[in-house]
Write a protein that holds these residues in place. Structure first.
Motif, PDB file in Angstrom:
ATOM      1  N   LEU A   1       0.840  -1.208   0.000  1.00  0.00           N
ATOM      2  CA  LEU A   1       0.000   0.000   0.000  1.00  0.00           C
ATOM      3  C   LEU A   1       0.870   1.251   0.000  1.00  0.00           C
ATOM      4  O   LEU A   1       0.617   2.212  -0.736  1.00  0.00           O
ATOM      5  CB  LEU A   1      -0.909   0.006   1.228  1.00  0.00           C
ATOM      6  N   PHE A   2       1.944   1.211   0.817  1.00  0.00           N
ATOM      7  CA  PHE A   2       2.837   2.369   0.879  1.00  0.00           C
ATOM      8  C   PHE A   2       3.509   2.599  -0.466  1.00  0.00           C
ATOM      9  O   PHE A   2       3.594   3.744  -0.942  1.00  0.00           O
ATOM     10  CB  PHE A   2       3.881   2.125   1.967  1.00  0.00           C
ATOM     11  N   LEU A   3       3.962   1.505  -1.112  1.00  0.00           N
ATOM     12  CA  LEU A   3       4.618   1.657  -2.414  1.00  0.00           C
ATOM     13  C   LEU A   3       3.642   2.194  -3.450  1.00  0.00           C
ATOM     14  O   LEU A   3       4.020   3.008  -4.306  1.00  0.00           O
ATOM     15  CB  LEU A   3       5.180   0.315  -2.870  1.00  0.00           C
ATOM     16  N   GLY A   4       2.383   1.746  -3.371  1.00  0.00           N
ATOM     17  CA  GLY A   4       1.393   2.263  -4.304  1.00  0.00           C
ATOM     18  C   GLY A   4       1.179   3.755  -4.129  1.00  0.00           C
ATOM     19  O   GLY A   4       1.117   4.515  -5.094  1.00  0.00           O
ATOM     20  N   ALA A   5       1.109   4.190  -2.866  1.00  0.00           N
ATOM     21  CA  ALA A   5       0.931   5.619  -2.618  1.00  0.00           C
ATOM     22  C   ALA A   5       2.169   6.397  -3.058  1.00  0.00           C
ATOM     23  O   ALA A   5       2.067   7.504  -3.586  1.00  0.00           O
ATOM     24  CB  ALA A   5       0.648   5.860  -1.145  1.00  0.00           C
ATOM     25  N   LEU A   6       3.352   5.782  -2.863  1.00  0.00           N
ATOM     26  CA  LEU A   6       4.581   6.427  -3.325  1.00  0.00           C
ATOM     27  C   LEU A   6       4.567   6.565  -4.844  1.00  0.00           C
ATOM     28  O   LEU A   6       4.957   7.609  -5.389  1.00  0.00           O
ATOM     29  CB  LEU A   6       5.784   5.596  -2.876  1.00  0.00           C
ATOM     30  N   GLY A   7       4.095   5.507  -5.525  1.00  0.00           N
ATOM     31  CA  GLY A   7       3.971   5.588  -6.973  1.00  0.00           C
ATOM     32  C   GLY A   7       2.992   6.676  -7.383  1.00  0.00           C
ATOM     33  O   GLY A   7       3.208   7.394  -8.360  1.00  0.00           O
ATOM     34  N   LEU A   8       1.918   6.822  -6.597  1.00  0.00           N
ATOM     35  CA  LEU A   8       0.936   7.879  -6.871  1.00  0.00           C
ATOM     36  C   LEU A   8       1.606   9.250  -6.825  1.00  0.00           C
ATOM     37  O   LEU A   8       1.264  10.145  -7.589  1.00  0.00           O
ATOM     38  CB  LEU A   8      -0.160   7.789  -5.817  1.00  0.00           C
ATOM     39  N   VAL A   9       2.577   9.410  -5.918  1.00  0.00           N
ATOM     40  CA  VAL A   9       3.243  10.708  -5.812  1.00  0.00           C
ATOM     41  C   VAL A   9       4.324  10.863  -6.871  1.00  0.00           C
ATOM     42  O   VAL A   9       4.492  11.934  -7.453  1.00  0.00           O
ATOM     43  CB  VAL A   9       3.836  10.857  -4.394  1.00  0.00           C
TER      44      VAL A   9
ATOM     45  N   PHE B   1       5.672  -6.588  -7.726  1.00  0.00           N
ATOM     46  CA  PHE B   1       7.115  -6.455  -7.545  1.00  0.00           C
ATOM     47  C   PHE B   1       7.713  -5.605  -8.657  1.00  0.00           C
ATOM     48  O   PHE B   1       8.608  -4.793  -8.424  1.00  0.00           O
ATOM     49  CB  PHE B   1       7.766  -7.838  -7.494  1.00  0.00           C
ATOM     50  N   ASP B   2       7.179  -5.778  -9.882  1.00  0.00           N
ATOM     51  CA  ASP B   2       7.634  -4.958 -11.005  1.00  0.00           C
ATOM     52  C   ASP B   2       7.387  -3.476 -10.736  1.00  0.00           C
ATOM     53  O   ASP B   2       8.269  -2.630 -10.921  1.00  0.00           O
ATOM     54  CB  ASP B   2       6.881  -5.418 -12.261  1.00  0.00           C
ATOM     55  N   MET B   3       6.154  -3.190 -10.246  1.00  0.00           N
ATOM     56  CA  MET B   3       5.812  -1.790  -9.973  1.00  0.00           C
ATOM     57  C   MET B   3       6.670  -1.232  -8.838  1.00  0.00           C
ATOM     58  O   MET B   3       7.128  -0.084  -8.892  1.00  0.00           O
ATOM     59  CB  MET B   3       4.331  -1.709  -9.616  1.00  0.00           C
ATOM     60  N   ALA B   4       6.936  -2.059  -7.822  1.00  0.00           N
ATOM     61  CA  ALA B   4       7.764  -1.602  -6.711  1.00  0.00           C
ATOM     62  C   ALA B   4       9.170  -1.270  -7.204  1.00  0.00           C
ATOM     63  O   ALA B   4       9.763  -0.257  -6.810  1.00  0.00           O
ATOM     64  CB  ALA B   4       7.831  -2.688  -5.635  1.00  0.00           C
ATOM     65  N   ARG B   5       9.707  -2.107  -8.120  1.00  0.00           N
ATOM     66  CA  ARG B   5      11.039  -1.845  -8.657  1.00  0.00           C
ATOM     67  C   ARG B   5      11.046  -0.513  -9.409  1.00  0.00           C
ATOM     68  O   ARG B   5      11.944   0.309  -9.250  1.00  0.00           O
ATOM     69  CB  ARG B   5      11.426  -2.983  -9.601  1.00  0.00           C
ATOM     70  N   ARG B   6      10.003  -0.295 -10.208  1.00  0.00           N
ATOM     71  CA  ARG B   6       9.959   0.950 -10.981  1.00  0.00           C
ATOM     72  C   ARG B   6       9.847   2.175 -10.077  1.00  0.00           C
ATOM     73  O   ARG B   6      10.487   3.196 -10.309  1.00  0.00           O
ATOM     74  CB  ARG B   6       8.765   0.935 -11.923  1.00  0.00           C
ATOM     75  N   VAL B   7       8.990   2.052  -9.055  1.00  0.00           N
ATOM     76  CA  VAL B   7       8.765   3.221  -8.200  1.00  0.00           C
ATOM     77  C   VAL B   7      10.004   3.532  -7.370  1.00  0.00           C
ATOM     78  O   VAL B   7      10.362   4.688  -7.158  1.00  0.00           O
ATOM     79  CB  VAL B   7       7.549   2.960  -7.274  1.00  0.00           C
TER      80      VAL B   7
ATOM     81  N   ALA C   1      -0.157   2.604 -11.019  1.00  0.00           N
ATOM     82  CA  ALA C   1       0.502   2.296  -9.750  1.00  0.00           C
ATOM     83  C   ALA C   1      -0.539   2.108  -8.653  1.00  0.00           C
ATOM     84  O   ALA C   1      -0.466   1.156  -7.868  1.00  0.00           O
ATOM     85  CB  ALA C   1       1.467   3.413  -9.380  1.00  0.00           C
ATOM     86  N   GLY C   2      -1.528   3.001  -8.613  1.00  0.00           N
ATOM     87  CA  GLY C   2      -2.522   2.928  -7.556  1.00  0.00           C
ATOM     88  C   GLY C   2      -3.342   1.655  -7.618  1.00  0.00           C
ATOM     89  O   GLY C   2      -3.506   0.981  -6.606  1.00  0.00           O
ATOM     90  N   ALA C   3      -3.834   1.288  -8.807  1.00  0.00           N
ATOM     91  CA  ALA C   3      -4.737   0.147  -8.908  1.00  0.00           C
ATOM     92  C   ALA C   3      -4.056  -1.143  -8.487  1.00  0.00           C
ATOM     93  O   ALA C   3      -4.570  -1.875  -7.638  1.00  0.00           O
ATOM     94  CB  ALA C   3      -5.250   0.026 -10.340  1.00  0.00           C
ATOM     95  N   LYS C   4      -2.897  -1.432  -9.070  1.00  0.00           N
ATOM     96  CA  LYS C   4      -2.232  -2.701  -8.759  1.00  0.00           C
ATOM     97  C   LYS C   4      -1.858  -2.795  -7.288  1.00  0.00           C
ATOM     98  O   LYS C   4      -2.225  -3.734  -6.588  1.00  0.00           O
ATOM     99  CB  LYS C   4      -0.962  -2.814  -9.583  1.00  0.00           C
ATOM    100  N   ALA C   5      -1.111  -1.790  -6.813  1.00  0.00           N
ATOM    101  CA  ALA C   5      -0.563  -1.893  -5.464  1.00  0.00           C
ATOM    102  C   ALA C   5      -1.676  -1.877  -4.426  1.00  0.00           C
ATOM    103  O   ALA C   5      -1.618  -2.621  -3.450  1.00  0.00           O
ATOM    104  CB  ALA C   5       0.420  -0.763  -5.221  1.00  0.00           C
ATOM    105  N   ALA C   6      -2.715  -1.046  -4.647  1.00  0.00           N
ATOM    106  CA  ALA C   6      -3.778  -0.976  -3.651  1.00  0.00           C
ATOM    107  C   ALA C   6      -4.525  -2.301  -3.582  1.00  0.00           C
ATOM    108  O   ALA C   6      -4.854  -2.770  -2.484  1.00  0.00           O
ATOM    109  CB  ALA C   6      -4.734   0.158  -3.987  1.00  0.00           C
ATOM    110  N   THR C   7      -4.782  -2.943  -4.731  1.00  0.00           N
ATOM    111  CA  THR C   7      -5.514  -4.211  -4.692  1.00  0.00           C
ATOM    112  C   THR C   7      -4.745  -5.261  -3.900  1.00  0.00           C
ATOM    113  O   THR C   7      -5.264  -5.855  -2.950  1.00  0.00           O
ATOM    114  CB  THR C   7      -5.755  -4.721  -6.123  1.00  0.00           C
ATOM    115  N   LEU C   8      -3.476  -5.487  -4.275  1.00  0.00           N
ATOM    116  CA  LEU C   8      -2.728  -6.524  -3.574  1.00  0.00           C
ATOM    117  C   LEU C   8      -2.468  -6.123  -2.124  1.00  0.00           C
ATOM    118  O   LEU C   8      -2.499  -6.978  -1.237  1.00  0.00           O
ATOM    119  CB  LEU C   8      -1.396  -6.798  -4.281  1.00  0.00           C
ATOM    120  N   GLY C   9      -2.244  -4.838  -1.874  1.00  0.00           N
ATOM    121  CA  GLY C   9      -1.981  -4.406  -0.512  1.00  0.00           C
ATOM    122  C   GLY C   9      -3.153  -4.675   0.407  1.00  0.00           C
ATOM    123  O   GLY C   9      -2.984  -5.225   1.500  1.00  0.00           O
TER     124      GLY C   9
END
Lengths: 88, 88, 106, 171
Positions: free
Chosen positions: C16-24, D85-91, C35-43
């Protein structure tokens, strides 16, 4: 601990509420207002009032966004200024 | 309730996620950025309410999370519909 | 039991944190949605599984919430992306150097 | 005419069973009074909603349906984990390695439900986001369209990965 959590949440709610007033774009203001009700629901949960929180979540998150969005669109005030920045 | 370090770290990350989402909502250059931030924030907050329910050890709060998840989706779709019809 | 639940909880909140970081951090709307959709769902799913391990009696309601999030979150994100594209926003397709400069400026 | 009627009846049964299962998940108890209320509510929901649930007609019913759904879900969750994991690497990488582009793909799935599930799956797989569905064409936002890669075939590989599993139980 609950008091500190509630205090942080109140600050967040006030920030979002200021954004509602200060954002010049109505679409962004609706998004910010849904965020306000979102944080208010969490505040009610933290203050241990689940029934009030549920009502707030139902009315604030879903219905007010829908009603405000459709109303603004019906009034023809719906504009997106993608190019420019509308910093709050 | 006593929390061990892993749980504290998890709670800190959850709070950080909410703060980052709120930053994008307040700062977002355009209106659609704010909409996207509100959408993501609603999902994050649904998870946060479930965690708070566990902290309080009361299943009543799960209903709030459920209602919240359902109605945030309705609000998002309503805003998207209004956005589609808003073009002239 | 408690350790497994904690680990799932930590994994979920980290995503969830990584998704929000991607959002920023992401430079334009479509990447932010992605970034938001993928990370928030799995988070959120990770958090729900973690809580289900920590409070085993709650699994039916947690399963209901999880199923709902799993189905509605991608639909909501796609609908929003479609509406944004119809409303006239186009993703930029510039070289990476220019885009980075643009991001730092904003 | 006869088969159509039977299918309509089956749809009522499917909606009723789904609503009852959801009720059981929500209440979490097998108490007789709650079960009675749930049966009544599910029946009302089935009568009201079943005629409008045309989206269910795409399912191909067979005894091995749960097995196929489970296998599809397994593939789906693996892809979801990989995409995160792919998205985490990119971010997390400071250079932000993204090159977005819009790509159009065709699907051979005929039913609405199949297209819905396919669009959902594409949204949650590494580096892609379904933007629009127009008939049998899907508009996909691709996050890492490097100049060297063949975009068309790469996207078709992503789509066919889910299509083969979905086609087993959907029209």
């Amino acid at each position: 601990m609950t008091e500190w959590l509630a205090l942080i949440l109140v600050v967040m709610m006030l920030a979002a509420a200021l954004a509602v007033v200060l954002v010049p774009n109505l679409v962004g203001a609706i998004a910010a207002s849904s965020a306000v009700s979102l944080v208010v629901a969490v505040i009610f949960v933290v203050l241990r009032a689940p029934d009030v929180a549920m009502t707030e979540a139902a009315v604030g998150a879903g219905l007010s966004a829908a009603v405000l969005g459709l109303g603004v669109r019906r009034l023809g005030l719906w504009k997106l200024n993608e190019g420019k920045k509308d910093d709050a | 309730m006593n929390l061990n370090p892993i749980e504290n770290l998890a709670l800190a990350l959850l709070g950080g996620a909410v703060l980052l989402g709120l930053y994008r909502l307040l700062r977002g250059p355009s209106a659609v950025d704010r909409l996207v931030a509100a959408d993501t924030l609603s999902v994050v907050i649904t998870g946060a309410i479930v965690v708070v329910a566990w902290l309080f050890a009361s299943a009543l709060y799960l209903d709030v999370a459920l209602v919240y998840g359902v109605l945030a989706f309705v609000g998002t779709v309503a805003m998207a519909r209004a956005l589609e019809g808003g073009r002239s | 039991m408690r350790l497994v639940g904690d680990l799932f909880l930590l994994l979920g909140s980290a995503f969830l944190f990584l998704g929000a970081l991607g959002l920023v951090r992401m430079p334009d709307v479509f990447n932010r949605i992605q970034a938001g959709a993928k990370a928030a769902t799995l988070g959120v799913l990770g958090v729900l599984v973690g809580i289900a391990f920590l409070q085993p009696g709650w699994w039916p309601k947690l399963l209901a919430i999880g199923l709902f999030i799993l189905f509605t979150n991608p639909v909501g994100s796609s609908t929003l992306a479609r509406a944004i594209r119809i409303a006239g926003v186009r993703p930029w397709q510039k070289p990476a150097e220019e885009s980075r400069a643009l991001e730092e400026k904003s | 005419m006869e088969t159509e009627k039977a299918e309509g009846l089956g749809r009522y049964l499917v909606v009723f069973t789904g609503a009852l299962l959801f009720w059981l998940l929500l209440t979490g108890s097998l108490d007789s009074q709650e079960l009675l209320a749930g049966l009544l509510a599910s029946a009302v929901v089935a009568v009201m909603a079943a005629p409008r649930m045309g989206i269910l007609s795409g399912i191909r019913w067979s005894p091995v349906l749960p097995l196929q759904v489970a296998r599809y879900l397994g593939v789906f969750f693996l892809a979801l984990l990989r995409s995160n994991f792919d998205m985490a690497r990119r971010v997390l990488s400071p250079a932000l390695p993204i090159r977005p582009a819009l790509v159009e793909v065709k699907t051979s799935l005929q039913s609405d439900l199949g297209r819905l599930l396919l669009a959902n799956s594409i949204t949650l797989t590494p580096g892609t986001l379904t933007v629009d569905v127009e008939g049998e064409r899907l508009l996909v936002h691709w996050i890492d369209a490097s100049p060297g890669t063949d975009l068309e075939s790469a996207t078709r590989a992503i789509v066919s990965q889910f299509e083969t599993h979905l086609r087993e139980f959907l029209e």
